[in-house]
Write an enzyme that holds these catalytic residues in place. Sequence first.
Site, PDB file in Angstrom:
ATOM      1  CD  GLN A   1      -5.402  10.713   2.690  1.00 27.60           C
ATOM      2  OE1 GLN A   1      -6.196   9.821   2.941  1.00 27.60           O
ATOM      3  NE2 GLN A   1      -4.119  10.631   3.025  1.00 27.60           N
TER       4      GLN A   1
ATOM      5  CD  GLU B   1      -2.710   4.341  -1.300  1.00 29.19           C
ATOM      6  OE1 GLU B   1      -3.332   5.408  -1.179  1.00 29.19           O
ATOM      7  OE2 GLU B   1      -1.874   3.940  -0.485  1.00 29.19           O
TER       8      GLU B   1
ATOM      9  NE  ARG C   1      -4.727   6.902   0.209  1.00 28.12           N
ATOM     10  CZ  ARG C   1      -5.672   6.313   0.905  1.00 28.12           C
ATOM     11  NH1 ARG C   1      -6.374   6.996   1.795  1.00 28.12           N
ATOM     12  NH2 ARG C   1      -5.933   5.039   0.720  1.00 28.12           N
TER      13      ARG C   1
ATOM     14  CG  LEU D   1     -11.560   5.070  -3.167  1.00 27.29           C
ATOM     15  CD1 LEU D   1     -10.489   6.128  -3.171  1.00 27.29           C
ATOM     16  CD2 LEU D   1     -11.704   4.453  -1.789  1.00 27.29           C
TER      17      LEU D   1
ATOM     18  NE  ARG E   1      -6.901   7.853   6.305  1.00 25.44           N
ATOM     19  CZ  ARG E   1      -7.115   6.892   5.408  1.00 25.44           C
ATOM     20  NH1 ARG E   1      -6.511   5.734   5.498  1.00 25.44           N
ATOM     21  NH2 ARG E   1      -7.935   7.099   4.382  1.00 25.44           N
TER      22      ARG E   1
ATOM     23  CG  HIS F   1     -10.222   9.298   0.582  1.00 20.43           C
ATOM     24  ND1 HIS F   1     -11.334   8.550   0.230  1.00 20.43           N
ATOM     25  CD2 HIS F   1      -9.383   8.425   1.205  1.00 20.43           C
ATOM     26  CE1 HIS F   1     -11.153   7.289   0.619  1.00 20.43           C
ATOM     27  NE2 HIS F   1      -9.989   7.194   1.228  1.00 20.43           N
TER      28      HIS F   1
ATOM     29  CG  PHE G   1      -2.386   0.156   0.827  1.00 24.66           C
ATOM     30  CD1 PHE G   1      -3.073  -0.880   0.234  1.00 24.66           C
ATOM     31  CD2 PHE G   1      -3.059   1.356   1.032  1.00 24.66           C
ATOM     32  CE1 PHE G   1      -4.398  -0.740  -0.143  1.00 24.66           C
ATOM     33  CE2 PHE G   1      -4.386   1.503   0.654  1.00 24.66           C
ATOM     34  CZ  PHE G   1      -5.061   0.450   0.059  1.00 24.66           C
TER      35      PHE G   1
ATOM     36  CG  HIS H   1      -7.761   8.358  -2.730  1.00 31.20           C
ATOM     37  ND1 HIS H   1      -7.421   7.861  -3.960  1.00 31.20           N
ATOM     38  CD2 HIS H   1      -7.607   7.327  -1.852  1.00 31.20           C
ATOM     39  CE1 HIS H   1      -7.089   6.579  -3.830  1.00 31.20           C
ATOM     40  NE2 HIS H   1      -7.193   6.235  -2.571  1.00 31.20           N
TER      41      HIS H   1
END
Lengths: 581, 120, 247, 126
Positions: free
Chosen positions: A230, A245, A285, A242, A388, A353, A116, A232
Site C-alpha cells: 500500500q 488520512e 488509498r 505520514l 486495506r 505505508h 475515513f 499512502h
Amino acid sequence: MTASHDVLVIGGGGAGLRAAIAVAETNPRLRVAIVSKVYPMRSHTVSAEGGAAGVAADDDSLDEHAYDTVSGSDWLCDQDAVEAFVHEAPRELLRLEHWGCPWSRQPDGHIAVRAFGGMKKKRTWFAADRTGFHMLHTLFQTVLSFPEIVRYDEWYVTKLLVDDGRTYGVVAIDLATGRTETITASAVIVCTGGCGRVYPFTTNANIKTGDGMALAYRAGAPLKDMEFVQYHPTGLPFTGILITEAARAEGGWLLNKDGYRYLQDYDLGKPEPTPVMRSMELGPRDRLSQAFVHEQAKGRTIDTPYGPIVHLDLRHLGAELIDAKLPFVRELCSKYQNIDPVTELVPVRPVVHYMMGGIHTDIHGATPIQGLFAAGEVACVSINGANRLGSNSLPECLVFGARAGRAAALFAGLYGGRIPPAVMAQGRDEEDRLERELTRHLDGRERIADIRTEMQITMENGSGIYRDRDSMVKAFDELQELQARFADAAIDDHSRTFNTELVALLELSFMLDVAESIITCALHREESRGAHQRTDFPARDDERFLAHSLVQREPDRAGRRVRYLPVTITRWPPGERVYGR
Amino acid sequence: MTTRRRPAAEPLLWLLFSAGGMIAALLVPILLFLFGVAFPLDLLTPPDHAHLLAVLRNPITRLVLFGLCALALFHWAHRFRYTLYDGLQLKRFSVVIILFCYGGAVVGSIISAYLLLTVG
Amino acid sequence: MADEITLEVVRYRPELRIEPVVQSYQVPLREHWAILDGLTYIKDHLDGTLSFRWSCRMGICGSCGMTVNGDPQLTCATFLTDYAPGPVRVEPLRNFPVIRDLVVDIGDFMDKLPTVKPWVIRDVDSPVEEGEYLQTPEELDEYKQFSMCINCMLCYSACPVYALEPHFLGPAAIALAQRYNLDSRDEGASEREDILSSPEGIWACTFVGECSAACPKDVDPAAAIQRYKLTAATQAIKNFLLPRGAR
Amino acid sequence: MSLYHRPIPLFWWLERRSYLVFVLRELSSVFVAWFVVYLLLLINAVSGGSAEYERFLDRSGQWWLVTINVIALVFVLLHAVTWFGLAPKAIVVRLRGRRVPPPLIAAAHYAAWLVLSAVIAWVILR
C-alpha cells in the site's frame, strides 16, 4: 543457554501486546513472554495517527463495515475473516477504552467517531491524531499489570526453530550483552509488523524490516499476497513522515500544481466543499496514489528536490479544528517541513505505508506450521485483500492479536512438552552461525548501506505503484545479484555490546528475502487489482486471480513456489468498486 | 509489592515551606526595600517612632508579623535542607542538617513570638 | 552555508576503553537534516561501529534521545542547520549508565514504571457489553496532557535530583501515575498513594523544573508532581484531623 | 556488560545555566531567613523606645549592612518572581467547572503582590 516458555510472542506492538494479554487471560497458568527488538512502547504502532474502525454509531451496521472492507479490498479478502473482524472490532476497541485509552469523546461523554477513506459511515475511533501512540501505550501499561507476562526487551530473534512441521521456539540475541539464547516455547506468535523499509520512501520506522515474514518464510511457512504494497497518498517529501488520512477526513483537499482538486478526473466523484463519504479525498488509498502517478505523467505535479509533490490544503479548516483534531499533523508540518498547515499548503506525495500481504494464517491466526501463529501487519488473514482501508489495521491488530493469543494459549495448553533433540541442535547451529556472522565479514568488501539502498531502489523501480513484467524481471535479477553481494558484505563492528551493525546486517538479509517474495508474487499475478497495478495486464481477472497467492520456499531453499488459494466469499459476490457515484 | 514507609512529617513540612514561600514572596520585598534600602539610603523618610510603635501595637500587625516570621523560617529550613542535600551533596549528614534547619526555625519562631508579645 | 558540519560524538566502547572518548565526523549539512540523519550518515558511510537507537524518526517512539550540545534532545527532531556552523557535540543521555556509545541503560525506569501502577484500576470492572465508561471532553482534558508521555527519558536526563538520588521515581513515572489518578475512569488513586508519597516519590522533587523544559511533548511532569504534592499534603492533613472512619 | 557511569561533579549546578539559576533560587531562602533576623532586630528596637529605634536607623545605614540588604532584596525578588511563576503549576483553580488558565493564576499572584505591597507601604509611610 536456554529459557523456556509456554507461549512466546515475537514483537511488542499492538498485536503482540494484545496477544500476550489474551494468553494471560485465557490461561493464567501459562508462562507467556514477549521478545521484542525494541522496548514495546517504541514499536511502530506508536506512529499510527488517524484512528481505528469499529461500528459504533446508531446509523451504522456491521454489514456496511464489512461491505466497505470487501469492496475496498477489491474482493480479495476472505469474507468470513472480514465478518469476524467487523463483529469483534467494536468490542476490542471498547476493551481498550476500559483499559484507559484516551479516545476522543462527544460532548455527552460517548466515543466520538470520524470519517475515513473508503468508509461509507463515520466509524473510526480516534485519540486526536495520535491514535496508535495512545493505543500502544495503553496496551503496554496494561501489560505491566500482568506480572506473569515476561518481557525480553531489546532481544532480536534470528531464527524460528521448526522441526517436522511444528515450531518449538526461537533463537535470539540479547542486544545489550550480545548473548545468544535458545528460547523454547510450545507456541510462538509472530507480531513483528510490516516491511516498509524494503522500499526507499516509506512512512515505516527504521525497525520495519520484515523480520517476522522472513523468519516464517525461512521456516517453510507460506507468505500470502505479498504483491500488495500500500502506498499512502500523503507523506511528507524527504522524510516520508505520514500525514494522516484524517486530515482529508476532516475536510482537507488534494490540489495539483494548478490548485485543482484533481481527484475528480479519476472517477472518484465531484468536488464538494465538505467531505463526502467514499468520494474524492475520501476514496481508497490505492486509487488516490494511482491518481497521483497520472497527474505526474500529465505534468501537473510540482517538482521539488525530493521528488514530485502535490498539495494537501487544510487552510480552510481553521486553527481551532486543526488543533483539536489534527494537532500532531500541525506539529509534524512545523517541525519537519517548516510550514503551518493553518496558513500554508502541505507538500505531499505517495509513500509506501503498509503490507496487505504477510504470513498466511487462518482466522485464528494459525499458520500451516503447527504451533506457529501470526497477527497484525506481519500476517495475512486476509481482511485487507488487495487494498486495506485506512483505520482497519489498528483494530486488526487487536482482533487478530487476541484471536491468535487465545488460539496459541489453547494450543500450548494441549501440546506442551518435550523439545526434540533436533531442535536443540538447530538452536546450537544458529548460535554458532551468529558467532560466525560477527567475525566472518572481516574482509568483506560491500557496505550494508549500499546493498540496502540498491535493494530499495530496485523495489521502487520494479514494484512501485505501477508494475510490468519487464521491470519486475529486471528487479528480480537485481535482487539475485544483491543476494550474492550480500554474502560479501562487511561489518566494521565486532563488539558484542549493543552491536547495531550486526542487527542491520541480519535485518538486511531478512529484507532481501521479503523483497524477493514481493517481486515473485507480483510477477505471477497477471492482472491489476487494488494496489497491484500492472500496465501489461490493466484489468482485473477474477477468472484466474480471484485467489490469494502463496509463495513458499522449496524445501531445499533453492527455489520458490507460487500457488493460489481461492478467496472465501460468503455474502458479497465480486462486483465493481464504485467511489464517488 | 512492599508497602513503603510514608513519611508523616514531609507533607506538613512541605505545607509550611509553601505557605512560607508564598507569604515571603508577597510581603518581604516591600518590607526589605523600605527598611533595608530606602530608609538607610534616605530615598524615603523613615516613619517616626510613635507611628511605628502604634502600628506594632495593633494585634493584627503582630499576628501577621508572627505568621511571616515563623513561616518564612520554616520556608528557609525546608529549602536550605535540600540545598545542602543537592547543591553540596551532603545528604549523608541529613540528621545534623535536619536538626539545624528545623530546629533553627523552631527557635526563631519562639524568639519572634516572645519579641512580638513583649512589644512595649 | 558550509556544506559540511562536524559532529563530535562521545563514544564509549566497553571492550576498548574504560573512559568515553570524543570522535569527530564530518557530515553533510543539509536543510531538513536532523542530528539523527547525521548519525545515520556516519553509520552508513563513515563508521559502522557507531551505536545508537532510533526508529520512527518523527518524534513519537522516544528512542533517539541524546545530549546535544549539553541539552537533552530527541535527535530526530533537532536539526543540523540550527547548530551551524558547528561543531555539534552529541553525547548519550545524562544520568543513565551508558551501555555503549550513545545507548544508555533505561532499565531503572522500566523497573520503576510498574510500581506506580500506570493502568486503570476499578473497584468493579464493568463488562464491555455495557458500553464505554462515559467521559466528557472536559474530563479527558484533565489528564490528556499527562498521557502524552513517550517515555523518551529526556526528563530523567535533565533532572538533577534523579542524578543525585537514583531511587527517585522520577518525572515521567510520577506524571504517568497522575495521568491515571486524574482519569475519571480510574479509582486507583489510593493504591498509588503509598509509592507516590514515599521519600523516593514526590517529596524527593525540589521543583527544579528542568523536566518540563526538556519534555518534547509538553507533558509538564513538574506540574504533575507539584499538583500531587498539594493533593498528598491536603490528604495528610485530613488523615491527621479526621478519625479513620470519616475519611 | 560493563556500564559507564558518568561521575557527578560536586558543583554540578555550574554545568548548566538553568541549574545555576535553580541553586540561586534555592539560596534565596537564606536571605529570607536573614530578613526575619533583620525584622526581629527592628521590632526589638521599636519596642525598646525612641532612642533604640534611632540607633537602629543609624546602624542600618552602614555600608556593609546596606550591601547585604541590597543583595538580599535581589534574592528575595528572585524568590518572588520564580515563586509566582511556579505556583500555577501546583494550584489548579476551577471556576464554574472550567479550569482557570495558569497565566491568569500567575497574574492574580502578581496583582495580590502589588496590592499588598501598596497597603504595607501606606501603613508604614502614612
